[in-house]
Design a protein around this motif. Structure first.
Motif, PDB file in Angstrom:
ATOM      1  N   SER A 245       0.845  -1.198   0.000  1.00  0.00           N
ATOM      2  CA  SER A 245       0.000   0.000   0.000  1.00  0.00           C
ATOM      3  C   SER A 245       0.877   1.243   0.000  1.00  0.00           C
ATOM      4  CB  SER A 245      -0.892   0.049   1.242  1.00  0.00           C
ATOM      5  OG  SER A 245      -1.824  -0.995   1.247  1.00  0.00           O
ATOM      6  N   VAL A 246       0.487   2.226  -0.795  1.00  0.00           N
ATOM      7  CA  VAL A 246       1.214   3.493  -0.864  1.00  0.00           C
ATOM      8  C   VAL A 246       0.294   4.584  -0.325  1.00  0.00           C
ATOM      9  CG1 VAL A 246       2.293   5.199  -2.376  1.00  0.00           C
ATOM     10  CG2 VAL A 246       2.559   2.749  -2.860  1.00  0.00           C
ATOM     11  N   PHE A 247       0.713   5.229   0.748  1.00  0.00           N
ATOM     12  CA  PHE A 247      -0.059   6.290   1.385  1.00  0.00           C
ATOM     13  C   PHE A 247       0.559   7.639   1.053  1.00  0.00           C
ATOM     14  CE2 PHE A 247      -0.624   2.465   3.826  1.00  0.00           C
ATOM     15  CZ  PHE A 247      -1.974   2.451   4.110  1.00  0.00           C
ATOM     16  N   GLU A 248      -0.269   8.566   0.611  1.00  0.00           N
ATOM     17  CA  GLU A 248       0.194   9.921   0.345  1.00  0.00           C
ATOM     18  C   GLU A 248       0.517  10.602   1.664  1.00  0.00           C
ATOM     19  OE1 GLU A 248      -1.376  13.831  -2.102  1.00  0.00           O
ATOM     20  OE2 GLU A 248      -2.856  12.513  -1.144  1.00  0.00           O
ATOM     21  N   GLY A 249       1.767  11.052   1.796  1.00  0.00           N
ATOM     22  CA  GLY A 249       2.160  11.856   2.944  1.00  0.00           C
ATOM     23  C   GLY A 249       1.949  13.305   2.558  1.00  0.00           C
ATOM     24  N   ARG A 250       3.034  14.019   2.363  1.00  0.00           N
ATOM     25  CA  ARG A 250       2.895  15.387   1.842  1.00  0.00           C
ATOM     26  C   ARG A 250       2.579  15.364   0.355  1.00  0.00           C
ATOM     27  NH1 ARG A 250       6.604  19.618   5.225  1.00  0.00           N
ATOM     28  NH2 ARG A 250       6.372  18.582   7.224  1.00  0.00           N
ATOM     29  N   GLY A 251       2.973  14.307  -0.332  1.00  0.00           N
ATOM     30  CA  GLY A 251       2.663  14.164  -1.751  1.00  0.00           C
ATOM     31  C   GLY A 251       3.632  14.917  -2.644  1.00  0.00           C
ATOM     32  N   TRP A 252       3.440  14.714  -3.947  1.00  0.00           N
ATOM     33  CA  TRP A 252       4.287  15.383  -4.934  1.00  0.00           C
ATOM     34  C   TRP A 252       4.215  16.891  -4.766  1.00  0.00           C
ATOM     35  CZ3 TRP A 252       7.168  11.684  -6.358  1.00  0.00           C
ATOM     36  CH2 TRP A 252       6.700  10.457  -6.829  1.00  0.00           C
ATOM     37  N   ASP A 253       5.260  17.551  -5.081  1.00  0.00           N
ATOM     38  CA  ASP A 253       5.368  19.000  -5.170  1.00  0.00           C
ATOM     39  C   ASP A 253       5.578  19.709  -3.840  1.00  0.00           C
ATOM     40  OD1 ASP A 253       4.870  18.760  -7.969  1.00  0.00           O
ATOM     41  OD2 ASP A 253       2.724  18.863  -7.612  1.00  0.00           O
ATOM     42  N   LYS A 254       5.490  19.022  -2.718  1.00  0.00           N
ATOM     43  CA  LYS A 254       5.597  19.699  -1.422  1.00  0.00           C
ATOM     44  C   LYS A 254       6.895  19.344  -0.709  1.00  0.00           C
ATOM     45  CE  LYS A 254       0.719  20.180  -1.120  1.00  0.00           C
ATOM     46  NZ  LYS A 254      -0.235  19.146  -1.344  1.00  0.00           N
TER      47      LYS A 254
END
Length: 182
Positions: free
Chosen positions: A92-101
């Motif tokens: 499973s891949v959980f979005e942390g801060r996500g791309w661009d941040k």
């Protein structure tokens, strides 16, 4: 037949699909207290481990991600979870801060790279094959999306100057040395 080839041609040129990402809304993330943005594509992909228990199902992993966010925000006073993405033992891949941040994962390097954290402690054993494949796919996805340079540098947290840590654990660290771009 010609129409079929023309319709399928663009699909054949795609490198591959990005892994499914469990969004912040889906895992119940708290809203951040602040955000700063990166200039993409970044140079680094950093591998971390959470230095806690492994998880092997979405519910357990999701609970761990919430614990990380609470710890980072409430104990460290950070504006959000530190990692860009968090990967569970089930892949499973959980979005942390996500791309661009800009994250808070690798001191002095947060503005030039993304932090990928595998849930568990990998000093004496390896993460699951599913977790390893998920992080590799996620990094490839970042390259494909133009978030990470094609000639990026892969490093473990411990590799960076000023880092006095065993992260990402000796077993995982030894393994990533054979991954592309290390």
């Amino acid at each position: 037949m010609i129409a079929f080839i023309l319709l399928c041609l663009p699909v054949a040129l795609v490198w591959g699909a990005c892994p499914h990402i469990i969004t912040r809304a889906e895992w119940g993330a708290r809203p951040p207290n602040g955000e700063w943005y990166l200039t993409n594509p970044v140079q680094y992909a950093f591998i971390h481990h959470s230095a806690g228990p492994d998880c092997h199902d979405r519910t357990t992993c999701q609970n761990q991600v919430k614990i990380f966010q609470n710890y980072h925000m409430d104990t460290h006073g950070w504006p959000d979870i530190g990692y860009t993405y968090v990967i569970g033992g089930d892949g499973s891949v959980f979005e942390g801060r996500g791309w661009d941040k800009v994250g808070a994962h690798t001191l002095n390097y947060n503005s030039v790279g993304y932090g990928f954290c595998l849930i568990g402690t990998f000093t004496s054993h390896m993460p699951t094959a599913a977790a390893q494949q998920a992080v590799k796919d996620l990094i490839d996805c970042g390259v494909q999306l133009g978030k990470i340079r094609t000639n990026y540098v892969l490093r473990g947290h411990r590799d960076m100057p000023g880092s006095s840590t065993e992260c990402p654990g000796t077993q995982l660290w030894n393994a990533i040395k054979s991954w592309p771009h290390y």
